[in-house]
Design a protein around this motif. Sequence first.
Motif, mmCIF file in Angstrom:
data_model
loop_
_atom_site.group_PDB
_atom_site.id
_atom_site.type_symbol
_atom_site.label_atom_id
_atom_site.label_comp_id
_atom_site.label_asym_id
_atom_site.label_seq_id
_atom_site.Cartn_x
_atom_site.Cartn_y
_atom_site.Cartn_z
ATOM 1 N N THR A 44 0.809 -1.220 0.000
ATOM 2 C CA THR A 44 0.000 0.000 0.000
ATOM 3 C C THR A 44 0.841 1.269 0.000
ATOM 4 O O THR A 44 0.332 2.356 -0.255
ATOM 5 C CB THR A 44 -0.948 0.010 1.209
ATOM 6 N N THR A 45 2.142 1.141 0.298
ATOM 7 C CA THR A 45 3.051 2.295 0.275
ATOM 8 C C THR A 45 4.365 1.897 -0.383
ATOM 9 O O THR A 45 4.678 0.714 -0.505
ATOM 10 C CB THR A 45 3.341 2.831 1.694
ATOM 11 N N THR A 48 10.356 1.482 2.282
ATOM 12 C CA THR A 48 11.182 2.415 3.065
ATOM 13 C C THR A 48 12.640 2.351 2.627
ATOM 14 O O THR A 48 13.326 3.371 2.517
ATOM 15 C CB THR A 48 11.071 2.076 4.560
#
Length: 525
Positions: A44-45, A48
């Motif tokens: 969903t993102t 990192t």
Amino acid sequence: MDTNQFREAAHAAIEDIIEYYNTLPSRQVVSSVSPGYLAPQLPTTAPTTGEPWSAIQPDIDRLIMPGLTHWQHPNFMAFFPANASFPGIVGEMYSSAFTAAAFNWLCSPAITELETVMLDWVAQMLGLPECFLSKGEGGGVIQGTASEVIATVMVAARERALGRQAKGLEGKEAEDRIDACRGKMVALGSEQAHSSTQKGAIIAGTKFRTVSTKREDNYAMKGAEVKRVLEECKANGLIPYYITVSLGTTGTCAVDEFDAIAEVLKDWPDVWVHVDAAYAGSALVLPEYQHLTKSFVHFDSFNVNMHKWMLTNFDCSCMYVKKRSDLTTALSITPSYLRNAFSDSGLVTDYRDWQIPLGRRFRALKVWFVLRSYGISGIQAHIRGHIRLGEIFGSLIKTRPDVFEILTGPVFALTVFTVLPRRKAGGGTRGDLPDSSHERYLNDFTPDASGQALMEANAVTQKMYERVNEKGEIYITSSVIGGVYAIRVVSGSPAAEEKYIRRAFEILVETAEEVLGEPGNAAKD
């Protein structure tokens, strides 16, 4: 990714691309995924921390490949082709490496100057009049698509026409005259012209009127009909300022009546004439088609999409204007941050003034690589090969007059045809002529019977078309032309061969027989 990691990733990607092209015929031509298939398979993102290429590359095959429709597939016979070639792909690689916004000459002189030379090469190869070459008042520029070309030249046409309406006036008087005319401006296009003409009129904030065509004219736009619509517009207080004429319409590859239209427009000098040859214009590389360009000297602009039929991967729409000042006058705005001594000298071309966007990519590289790799003779062989395949397909359709009726073609490798209901086997969709098979409607030959016959033919053709694509072995498209639902078949991928055309015909016959044999589609005599 450092240089060593890039080398490894790039080599792996190239091997992937080679394998993709080598295995294309074994793949299903149309994607079978459902809408929204991809999002649930992705995080969903964004991650990192970065991932290595070894983790990224497998997802091309796992996630992206299932969602692709393969336009280079030999069984892709829909729309118009979107050719790619290895020289073009290499050109894109270098363009990505040399990335630049390229809005003016100084950004990278090679980007501008190669484009100017390449567009001249293409113009000469296609037999365009000399007025479209850069050595005179005209010249060429690469746009993204034919739709972008039409929007661009329509804005230039509007501004040229408004300027002429205010000729001799100054200040507020000129401004008032232009304001009074804006709401009366009208663009024209054949009802067979691509929808981008109507969309361009919306973008330009002007009205739009269509020019009708007839089947007996092969859906070509005629000079007499153009004259009628122009006079009708004038009688209604409108100001015609633009018209699209087509060399190869989207539906049927019709060629408009250039000579007669040019003669009519001698009395309408403020109307900008644009030749949309997005697909079929590539055939002008063949001497036997170059007679079609003799009237272009009377027209204002022309475009052909090299990314359709000329082995140059998307996007590469070659646009030509007879008078480049018409473009630059309409589109040139020079704030201080774009000023430089070279542009101010007037000795260089700033292509930002030839287009709607400011920046642009180095697309001329792939044109250069393609033309040098194939040569004119290689491109001619490519086009002739597809025209021959189109003729073979058309001849196959004609062997089954009990099932199919050709609407137009084969022309420029495109054949457009319909399926015949069993009640009219061997005939057409006319119901206004004496025929016992029509008596079950009104016991007479009437226009109403003709309408009923057309509705039945359309329903059968649509059902067959949808079923062919559901089967998934080949991919075709349909169109509605003059109220007739028709199927379009054009085989133009670099991988196209006669065996694929013959197999497509077998699939069409098998599917048509299935549909015609079902209740409701058979004879009811």
